[in-house]
Write an enzyme that holds these catalytic residues in place. Sequence first.
Site: not given
Length: 330
Positions: A114, A195, A198
């Site tokens: 991230k 993956k 959301k």
Amino acid sequence: MTETKRVLSGIAPSGAPTLGNYLGALKFWVEDQSSADCFYCIVDLHAITVDQSPSVLKEQTLELAASLLAIGLDPKVSTIFIQSQVPEHTQLGWLMESTATFGELSRMTQFKDKGKGSNVTRASLFTYPALMAADILLYQTTHVPVGDDQKQHLELTRDLALRFNNKYGETFKVPHPEIPSVGARIMDLQDPKRKMSKSSETAAGNIYLTDEPDTIRKKIQRAVTDTENKVRFDPESTQKAGVSNLLTIFGALTNRHPVEIATNYSSYGTLKGDLIEATIETLEPIRKRIAELRCDDAALIGTLREGAHKAQLVARDTFDKAKEAMGLIA
Ligand code: ATP
Ligand code: LTN
């Protein structure tokens, strides 16, 4: 002697919850309610490790609260609360940061993915696994139902609990991860190497709990497969990643093994058709219930506040114990 099962898990209000969240974790949260003392936490402090618009964050928090109730979590049975309403999370988080090392946090792959080495990456994205350890350890948790991506964070939590107990005396239970054998890693429908997530910007690769039947139909029909047109479960092969993901979703929805499902199909079209029906059957009642619950946000907020009060009673006890053990005057 068997110890009482105490469950804690968390989900970030970083977007609308997906079928990946449901099949990898939330479904088991509901199952655990009947056999354990459960604490479920909307981890808003984790969501702000990346930029969030304040009004969007509020909306996502309420939508997530409604989603948790809509899937079948019962606030009379489980303690459902917002992390930032129980200040012991950040307080124990600091003690955990003072237990973990820079080296350990640097090895966390989620931070590496991230953060991508950017120099505007927030410091909290780096230290967040210590806060996650606090979330878990505060409740003397024995089991943590999570998807596969949280395995490394759970190992760190266990290491920190053991280290603390050895150095300062027995304070925390050492928790076990509960990772499903099918559905622990649902992949993006458009990019099955990634993956389903959301916070991803590409809605076409995600199925949301609030998707209308027509949207679900389109997304599954357009899901990436391959040109071989052979229904085979082989998630390790790049070529079969798309169809293997569809089989995994189907398996997790119907409690069957993807290999067994594959034997029933000879074309992608019929597999997709049946998967569409199974997905709609699971999600449609949830979508309708979310819409009903969102008609009364004040009631939702009230339920979460009550949850926070209940959670704090347990959290305070552990935090005081940890403080005392470290030599901080209570
Ligand atoms: P974000 O995109 O903000 O990282 P996320 O979709 O990864 O969010 P989290 O709030 O981080 O979701 O995780 C909530 C739970 O859902 C965790 O237990 C996590 O392991 C699980 N989970 C998340 N994505 C998937 C997935 N694609 N497949 C299976 N489980 C998942
Ligand atoms: N880190 C998790 C969310 C999370 C969590 C937790 C999961 C925060 N605290 C405690 C289980 C237990 C994530 O990003 N998926």
